[in-house]
Design an enzyme around this catalytic site. Structure first.
Site, PDB file in Angstrom:
ATOM      1  N   ASN A  61     -35.452  -5.131 -36.886  1.00  0.00           N
ATOM      2  CA  ASN A  61     -34.966  -6.486 -36.607  1.00  0.00           C
ATOM      3  C   ASN A  61     -35.356  -6.800 -35.173  1.00  0.00           C
ATOM      4  O   ASN A  61     -34.956  -6.075 -34.262  1.00  0.00           O
ATOM      5  CB  ASN A  61     -33.445  -6.510 -36.776  1.00  0.00           C
ATOM      6  CG  ASN A  61     -32.817  -7.779 -36.241  1.00  0.00           C
ATOM      7  OD1 ASN A  61     -33.449  -8.832 -36.214  1.00  0.00           O
ATOM      8  ND2 ASN A  61     -31.569  -7.690 -35.817  1.00  0.00           N
ATOM      9  N   GLY A  62     -36.137  -7.847 -34.986  1.00  0.00           N
ATOM     10  CA  GLY A  62     -36.551  -8.199 -33.628  1.00  0.00           C
ATOM     11  C   GLY A  62     -38.015  -8.581 -33.620  1.00  0.00           C
ATOM     12  O   GLY A  62     -38.586  -8.903 -34.663  1.00  0.00           O
ATOM     13  N   TRP A  68     -35.938 -12.252 -42.244  1.00  0.00           N
ATOM     14  CA  TRP A  68     -36.206 -13.634 -41.850  1.00  0.00           C
ATOM     15  C   TRP A  68     -37.568 -13.589 -41.179  1.00  0.00           C
ATOM     16  O   TRP A  68     -37.727 -13.000 -40.111  1.00  0.00           O
ATOM     17  CB  TRP A  68     -35.130 -14.119 -40.882  1.00  0.00           C
ATOM     18  CG  TRP A  68     -35.236 -15.580 -40.555  1.00  0.00           C
ATOM     19  CD1 TRP A  68     -34.709 -16.621 -41.261  1.00  0.00           C
ATOM     20  CD2 TRP A  68     -35.896 -16.161 -39.425  1.00  0.00           C
ATOM     21  NE1 TRP A  68     -35.014 -17.818 -40.651  1.00  0.00           N
ATOM     22  CE2 TRP A  68     -35.735 -17.565 -39.518  1.00  0.00           C
ATOM     23  CE3 TRP A  68     -36.617 -15.641 -38.357  1.00  0.00           C
ATOM     24  CZ2 TRP A  68     -36.264 -18.452 -38.591  1.00  0.00           C
ATOM     25  CZ3 TRP A  68     -37.148 -16.529 -37.416  1.00  0.00           C
ATOM     26  CH2 TRP A  68     -36.964 -17.918 -37.540  1.00  0.00           C
ATOM     27  N   GLU A  94     -29.160 -29.514 -42.077  1.00  0.00           N
ATOM     28  CA  GLU A  94     -29.461 -28.093 -42.295  1.00  0.00           C
ATOM     29  C   GLU A  94     -29.115 -27.615 -43.702  1.00  0.00           C
ATOM     30  O   GLU A  94     -29.749 -26.699 -44.201  1.00  0.00           O
ATOM     31  CB  GLU A  94     -28.824 -27.205 -41.228  1.00  0.00           C
ATOM     32  CG  GLU A  94     -27.329 -27.116 -41.274  1.00  0.00           C
ATOM     33  CD  GLU A  94     -26.762 -26.258 -40.138  1.00  0.00           C
ATOM     34  OE1 GLU A  94     -27.407 -25.301 -39.713  1.00  0.00           O
ATOM     35  OE2 GLU A  94     -25.640 -26.563 -39.702  1.00  0.00           O
ATOM     36  N   CYS A 103     -32.814 -11.133 -39.660  1.00  0.00           N
ATOM     37  CA  CYS A 103     -33.058  -9.857 -40.296  1.00  0.00           C
ATOM     38  C   CYS A 103     -31.807  -8.993 -40.221  1.00  0.00           C
ATOM     39  O   CYS A 103     -31.125  -8.958 -39.207  1.00  0.00           O
ATOM     40  CB  CYS A 103     -34.212  -9.067 -39.678  1.00  0.00           C
ATOM     41  SG  CYS A 103     -35.794  -9.876 -39.838  1.00  0.00           S
ATOM     42  N   LYS A 152     -28.499 -16.833 -39.702  1.00  0.00           N
ATOM     43  CA  LYS A 152     -27.282 -17.033 -38.927  1.00  0.00           C
ATOM     44  C   LYS A 152     -27.432 -16.615 -37.469  1.00  0.00           C
ATOM     45  O   LYS A 152     -26.914 -17.252 -36.578  1.00  0.00           O
ATOM     46  CB  LYS A 152     -26.178 -16.215 -39.594  1.00  0.00           C
ATOM     47  CG  LYS A 152     -24.820 -16.386 -38.972  1.00  0.00           C
ATOM     48  CD  LYS A 152     -24.096 -17.532 -39.612  1.00  0.00           C
ATOM     49  CE  LYS A 152     -22.821 -17.882 -38.902  1.00  0.00           C
ATOM     50  NZ  LYS A 152     -22.622 -19.333 -38.880  1.00  0.00           N
ATOM     51  N   LYS A 162     -25.147 -30.739 -39.450  1.00  0.00           N
ATOM     52  CA  LYS A 162     -24.599 -30.125 -40.675  1.00  0.00           C
ATOM     53  C   LYS A 162     -25.309 -30.674 -41.899  1.00  0.00           C
ATOM     54  O   LYS A 162     -25.658 -29.950 -42.817  1.00  0.00           O
ATOM     55  CB  LYS A 162     -23.094 -30.415 -40.829  1.00  0.00           C
ATOM     56  CG  LYS A 162     -22.118 -29.648 -39.974  1.00  0.00           C
ATOM     57  CD  LYS A 162     -22.038 -28.176 -40.206  1.00  0.00           C
ATOM     58  CE  LYS A 162     -23.083 -27.423 -39.477  1.00  0.00           C
ATOM     59  NZ  LYS A 162     -22.872 -26.894 -38.173  1.00  0.00           N
ATOM     60  N   GLU A 209     -23.211 -33.128 -34.277  1.00  0.00           N
ATOM     61  CA  GLU A 209     -22.853 -31.999 -35.132  1.00  0.00           C
ATOM     62  C   GLU A 209     -22.823 -32.421 -36.608  1.00  0.00           C
ATOM     63  O   GLU A 209     -23.291 -31.697 -37.487  1.00  0.00           O
ATOM     64  CB  GLU A 209     -21.492 -31.434 -34.675  1.00  0.00           C
ATOM     65  CG  GLU A 209     -20.920 -30.289 -35.488  1.00  0.00           C
ATOM     66  CD  GLU A 209     -21.828 -29.060 -35.587  1.00  0.00           C
ATOM     67  OE1 GLU A 209     -22.854 -28.976 -34.900  1.00  0.00           O
ATOM     68  OE2 GLU A 209     -21.504 -28.180 -36.401  1.00  0.00           O
ATOM     69  N   HIS A 261     -30.825 -49.611 -28.602  1.00  0.00           N
ATOM     70  CA  HIS A 261     -32.054 -49.345 -27.838  1.00  0.00           C
ATOM     71  C   HIS A 261     -33.141 -48.714 -28.705  1.00  0.00           C
ATOM     72  O   HIS A 261     -34.050 -48.075 -28.197  1.00  0.00           O
ATOM     73  CB  HIS A 261     -31.736 -48.445 -26.637  1.00  0.00           C
ATOM     74  CG  HIS A 261     -30.775 -49.074 -25.688  1.00  0.00           C
ATOM     75  ND1 HIS A 261     -31.122 -50.106 -24.851  1.00  0.00           N
ATOM     76  CD2 HIS A 261     -29.445 -48.865 -25.488  1.00  0.00           C
ATOM     77  CE1 HIS A 261     -30.063 -50.478 -24.152  1.00  0.00           C
ATOM     78  NE2 HIS A 261     -29.036 -49.748 -24.526  1.00  0.00           N
ATOM     79  N   ARG A 311     -28.252 -13.157 -42.471  1.00  0.00           N
ATOM     80  CA  ARG A 311     -29.141 -12.987 -41.317  1.00  0.00           C
ATOM     81  C   ARG A 311     -30.604 -13.274 -41.648  1.00  0.00           C
ATOM     82  O   ARG A 311     -31.473 -13.279 -40.765  1.00  0.00           O
ATOM     83  CB  ARG A 311     -29.030 -11.549 -40.792  1.00  0.00           C
ATOM     84  CG  ARG A 311     -27.646 -11.179 -40.338  1.00  0.00           C
ATOM     85  CD  ARG A 311     -27.609  -9.754 -39.877  1.00  0.00           C
ATOM     86  NE  ARG A 311     -28.385  -9.565 -38.674  1.00  0.00           N
ATOM     87  CZ  ARG A 311     -27.917  -9.675 -37.443  1.00  0.00           C
ATOM     88  NH1 ARG A 311     -26.654  -9.972 -37.250  1.00  0.00           N
ATOM     89  NH2 ARG A 311     -28.688  -9.486 -36.414  1.00  0.00           N
TER      90      ARG A 311
END
Ligand code: F6R
Length: 611
Positions: free
Chosen positions: A99-100, A73, A491, A2, A606, A488, A484, A507, A27
């Protein structure tokens, strides 16, 4: 998570709010809204992005020199017009952007329903708007006191901007846990979740602290604590330029940020390596260095990509500083009952410096007496404020939601720390130390060389763009690079991808390999080279498609793999900084080819300020 923006001054607020929301859209981007306040009250909000909000306001009244905006968000309630912010209290006295998370919202909501309140949304924010209004009307206090009293009842995190329609010439802001920055202009103030919407207008900012409330009108700014203690705002010059937050000629921020890595890595070590390239100075941890050097162990806490950087750090600290390291998901660490003592050093890694789980983890470790070190990118953010010492990565603003340059800068800092501590502990000899420092300074040029192969990497992306599953394999400090690479890809392109230590493949994951399975193998020349060659043979024997990242001039793997991407030779400890680059580029191109929104992938944001 947010984004909030607000303005009070003499300019028309609307364009400032819209542009600010566009800057903060990284955000959260599932709905957006604004309230324009002093010339009548106009609230516009809708599901979708800021561009949808612009369409929604088209033709409507957009005058007013005071206003607030929000890009969401979703946490409580699905993305919808109703759940979009700003939220108005039932009797229209208060308008709030938030925001929160208000953790005790269900209990507060129940009490308000008992008092006759109705709710139009499923959000925790509307509960707060009604709670403030209820106090305001029942106690007959002014808006500021109503806000402060309401906040004493709230459990959770918030960055808030609030307007009372009876006191339309002022905004009230409050912060706990979620960031809020105030921009100070001439008879005008700006408020935002970070400085990016503000830098165009002023470079003077105040980073609000937790439990602070700001009462802001055109003429003045009053700061106080929730308990009404006066606070003196600390005005600072913000170190951010407008070019840094612009896409320039690039189609996406992610691509721009991939291409920035030669300079962002150089910015990370600039001024921290002696001219003769033989020494490292990390001013931010000088005082903490003795504690780190004699630490029992290092615990690295982080999330996502920063956690992957931490895994590279584990390898480096153990190899060169000979200190035992544990790398923990911050979200797991904080909810366990971990054994932490004053002899431990906890390193928190975070691009944003706001990740709620990482913040909570270090608060917990601090209480247990550990020395807390931060590695963060955003200056003035919450995590650096909670640490005893730290090192900024100086990568510049990272706007693409998928982290790229922040990762390589974090790994650069961890490399410098490991070498510095290794030397201090006499675990690393002078020659190896100087040689590695020198090699580190060659990394930017080597990345430039890799970037020249973008066209070749794009062709590989074209071949595999329709894959449904992808495996990434690496060994040693290249295993985190495999993780990583997989993160990438998943996402931004929504392809299922997994990273594995190459030797673990047999395995279990080997069962997945057939002619449809692309397998990225990070196989540069190092001490496990022969082993990874065997792993590639195992994949080929099952008809898997191998895309290998190899050291320039490698002929062995080139003859076995379906595709190779070459990277320049480097010291094996620095290979993560080079080998991650082609993986970033390939994920970028696959996502573009699949028509995905690279900079704003679905469901992501983000800065993850919720737990
Ligand atoms: C992935 C990504 C996230 C972040 C994670 C932690 O590309 O960006 O996984 O790495 O949310 O964020 P910070 O580093 O801000 O704590």
């Amino acid at each position: 998570m947010c984004g909030i923006v607000a303005y009070v001054g003499e300019r028309t607020a609307y364009p400032i709010l819209i542009k600010g929301l566009q800057r903060l859209e990284y955000r959260g981007y599932d709905s957006a809204g604004i309230a324009l306040l002093n010339k009548g009250i106009h609230v516009y909000k809708c599901q979708g992005k800021v561009k949808d909000l612009e369409k929604h306001t088209n033709g409507n009244a957009i005058s007013g020199t005071i206003g607030m905006g929000h890009t969401r968000w979703a946490t409580h309630g699905e993305p919808s017009d109703n759940n979009a912010h700003p939220h108005e209290s039932e009797n229209g006295k208060f308008i709030v952007v938030h925001n929160g998370i208000i953790e005790n919202y269900a209990h507060l909501k129940k009490e308000l329903i008992n008092r006759g309140y109705n709710f139009k949304s499923e959000t925790d924010t509307e509960v707060l708007a009604n709670l403030i209004e209820n106090i305001y009307l029942e106690k007959k206090v002014d808006a500021e006191l109503a806000v402060r009293l309401a906040l004493t009842k709230v459990v959770g995190a918030y960055g808030l901007v609030i307007s009372c329609t009876d006191e339309k010439d002022q905004l009230i802001a409050a912060r706990k846990g979620s960031p809020l920055v105030i921009g100070v202009g001439d008879k005008e103030y700006f408020l935002a979740s970070d400085a990016t919407p503000i830098v165009e207008y002023t470079d003077q900012v105040i980073y609000m602290n937790d439990e602070e409330v700001a009462i802001i009108s055109r003429e003045k700014l009053d700061m106080k604590s929730i308990q009404n203690d006066a606070k003196v705002p600390k005005i600072q010059k913000v170190d951010l330029s407008i070019e840094e937050i612009d896409k320039g000629d690039y189609e996406h921020f992610m691509l721009k940020e991939i291409y920035e890595q030669p300079s962002s890595i150089a910015d990370t070590y600039r001024g921290r390596i002696s001219l003769d390239k033989s020494k490292i100075f990390l001013g931010g941890i000088t005082e903490a260095l003795p504690a780190i050097a004699k630490a029992n162990r290092i615990i690295i806490v982080a999330c996502g990509t920063s956690w992957h950087a931490g895994l590279v750090g584990e390898y480096l600290f153990e190899e060169y500083a000979r200190i035992p390291v544990e790398v923990e998901y911050a979200s797991e660490f904080r909810y366990r009952n971990p054994v932490v003592s004053a002899d431990d050093v906890v390193i928190a890694i975070s691009q944003s410096g706001e990740t709620a789980d990482t913040l909570a983890a270090i608060k917990m470790a601090k209480e247990a007496g550990a020395t807390i070190i931060g590695i963060c990118n955003v200056a003035g953010s919450s995590i650096p404020r909670e640490t005893h010492a730290g090192v900024y990565t100086h990568a510049g603003p990272e706007i693409g939601v998928a982290s790229t340059k922040a990762f390589t800068s974090q790994v650069t800092v961890l490399t410098m720390m490991a070498l510095l501590i290794g030397k201090k502990r006499l675990a690393l000899d002078e020659i190896t130390y100087s040689h590695m420092v020198d090699e580190l300074t060659q990394i930017p040029e080597k990345i430039k060389e890799i970037l020249k192969s973008e066209k070749h990497i794009k062709e590989i992306a074209e071949t595999y763009q329709k894959a449904s599953n992808v495996l990434y394999l690496g060994r040693g400090c290249l295993f985190p690079v495999a993780l990583e690479g997989a993160l990438k890809l998943k996402e931004i392109s929504y392809i299922h991808a997994e990273g594995y230590p190459a030797a673990e493949m047999k395995h279990g994951p080997i069962a997945l390999i057939d002619e449809n399975m692309p397998v990225f193998v990070i196989a540069t020349k190092d001490k496990s080279y022969e082993k990874i060659v065997s792993n590639i043979q195992e994949v080929k024997a099952r008809n898997g498609k191998v895309i290998a990242i190899v050291t320039k001039g490698d002929t062995v793997i080139t003859n076995m793999a379906d595709h190779v991407i070459e990277v320049p030779d480097c010291h094996e400890a620095l290979a993560p900084l080079l080998t991650v680059i082609p993986l970033q580029i390939i994920s970028y191109h696959i996502a573009v080819l699949r028509g995905c929104n690279v900079d704003q992938p679905r469901n992501l944001a983000k800065s993850v300020t919720v737990e």
